[in-house]
Motif scaffolding. Structure first.
Motif, mmCIF file in Angstrom:
data_model
loop_
_atom_site.group_PDB
_atom_site.id
_atom_site.type_symbol
_atom_site.label_atom_id
_atom_site.label_comp_id
_atom_site.label_asym_id
_atom_site.label_seq_id
_atom_site.Cartn_x
_atom_site.Cartn_y
_atom_site.Cartn_z
ATOM 1 N N UNK A 60 0.759 -1.242 0.345
ATOM 2 C CA UNK A 60 -0.063 -0.264 -0.359
ATOM 3 C C UNK A 60 0.901 1.332 -0.094
ATOM 4 N N UNK A 61 1.906 1.147 0.437
ATOM 5 C CA UNK A 61 2.840 2.477 1.057
ATOM 6 C C UNK A 61 4.100 2.400 -0.337
ATOM 7 N N UNK A 62 3.803 1.019 -0.828
ATOM 8 C CA UNK A 62 4.553 1.712 -2.240
ATOM 9 C C UNK A 62 3.259 2.393 -3.531
ATOM 10 N N UNK A 63 2.264 1.371 -3.559
ATOM 11 C CA UNK A 63 1.428 2.167 -4.261
ATOM 12 C C UNK A 63 1.182 3.971 -4.228
ATOM 13 N N UNK A 64 1.129 4.130 -2.819
ATOM 14 C CA UNK A 64 0.908 5.515 -2.175
ATOM 15 C C UNK A 64 1.622 6.218 -3.187
ATOM 16 N N UNK A 65 3.040 6.035 -3.151
ATOM 17 C CA UNK A 65 4.043 6.573 -2.829
ATOM 18 C C UNK A 65 4.385 6.557 -4.150
ATOM 19 N N UNK A 66 4.449 5.393 -5.549
ATOM 20 C CA UNK A 66 4.386 5.716 -7.220
ATOM 21 C C UNK A 66 2.862 6.971 -6.848
ATOM 22 N N UNK A 67 1.735 7.446 -6.617
ATOM 23 C CA UNK A 67 1.160 7.782 -7.216
ATOM 24 C C UNK A 67 1.472 9.122 -7.549
ATOM 25 N N UNK A 68 1.353 9.466 -8.568
ATOM 26 C CA UNK A 68 1.505 11.334 -9.230
ATOM 27 C C UNK A 68 2.203 12.380 -8.611
ATOM 28 N N UNK A 69 1.079 12.349 -7.665
ATOM 29 C CA UNK A 69 0.526 13.828 -7.181
ATOM 30 C C UNK A 69 1.248 13.841 -5.450
ATOM 31 N N UNK A 70 1.783 13.075 -5.342
ATOM 32 C CA UNK A 70 1.998 12.430 -4.000
ATOM 33 C C UNK A 70 3.217 12.529 -3.977
ATOM 34 N N UNK A 71 4.203 13.069 -2.744
ATOM 35 C CA UNK A 71 5.068 13.757 -2.643
ATOM 36 C C UNK A 71 5.999 12.115 -1.618
ATOM 37 N N UNK A 72 6.275 11.674 -2.375
ATOM 38 C CA UNK A 72 7.101 10.085 -1.377
ATOM 39 C C UNK A 72 7.775 10.515 0.330
ATOM 40 N N UNK A 73 8.472 11.593 0.103
ATOM 41 C CA UNK A 73 9.008 11.882 1.434
ATOM 42 C C UNK A 73 7.873 11.457 2.816
ATOM 43 N N UNK A 74 6.609 12.280 2.291
ATOM 44 C CA UNK A 74 5.928 12.554 3.212
ATOM 45 C C UNK A 74 5.251 11.392 3.625
ATOM 46 N N UNK A 75 4.963 10.078 2.404
ATOM 47 C CA UNK A 75 3.687 8.794 2.965
ATOM 48 C C UNK A 75 4.545 7.630 4.314
ATOM 49 N N UNK A 76 3.813 7.673 4.624
ATOM 50 C CA UNK A 76 4.107 6.852 6.221
ATOM 51 C C UNK A 76 2.513 5.991 6.439
#
Length: 132
Positions: A60-76
Motif C-alpha cells: 500500500x505504501x509503495x502504491x501511494x508513493x508511486x501516485x504522481x500527486x504524492x510527495x514520496x517523502x511524506x508517505x508514512x
C-alpha cells in the motif's frame, strides 16, 4: 393427515439412491476421490485467504508513493490522504483504484468511501479474502 401421507408417498418415489463406500473402505478411514477433491479445494481456499498485514502495508505504501500527486517523502504508514498528503476526493478515488489493481479485487463503493488513510486501506485489504 391425507396431505402428509401424500407427501410421504411422493418423497419415497423421488428419492435418489446414493452409492455408499464399501464397509472395509469406511473402516480403514480412507477418503473417496470426490471427497478428497472437495476437502482439498476447501483447504486451499481457506489456507491462502488472507494476506500478511506487513506485506499489505508495504505494498500500500509503495502504491501511494508511486501516485504522481504524492510527495514520496511524506508517505508514512499512518498518513491520511487529505490531511497529510494533500489529496482531494478524486485523487483518493484514483488511489483506491490503484489498490484494486495492485491487489486484484474490486473494492465496493461503500467500503471505498471509508478508505481515507494508509492505515484504513491496510486494515481493509488485509481482512479481505479476495486480496492477492
Amino acid at each position: 393427515m391425507a396431505m402428509a401421507a401424500a407427501r410421504r408417498a411422493l418423497l419415497i418415489h423421488l428419492r435418489v439412491p446414493v452409492a455408499r463406500p464399501a464397509a472395509d473402505t469406511a473402516a480403514a478411514g480412507t477418503v473417496t476421490v470426490g471427497a478428497r477433491r472437495l476437502l482439498s479445494s476447501i483447504t486451499e481456499e481457506t489456507k491462502g485467504s488472507f494476506l500478511d498485514k506487513g506485506e499489505v502495508a508495504d505494498r500500500v505504501v509503495s502504491v501511494v508513493k508511486n501516485f504522481q500527486k504524492v510527495e514520496p517523502a511524506k508517505v508514512t504508514p499512518t498518513a491520511h490522504f487529505q490531511k497529510d498528503l494533500g489529496l482531494d476526493s478524486l485523487d483518493t478515488v484514483e488511489v483506491v483504484m490503484a489498490f484494486e489493481e495492485e491487489f486484484g479485487f474490486e473494492i465496493p463503493d461503500n467500503e471505498a468511501e471509508k478508505i481515507d488513510s494508509i492505515k484504513t486501506a491496510v486494515d481493509f485489504i488485509a481482512s479481505h479474502p479476495q486480496a492477492k
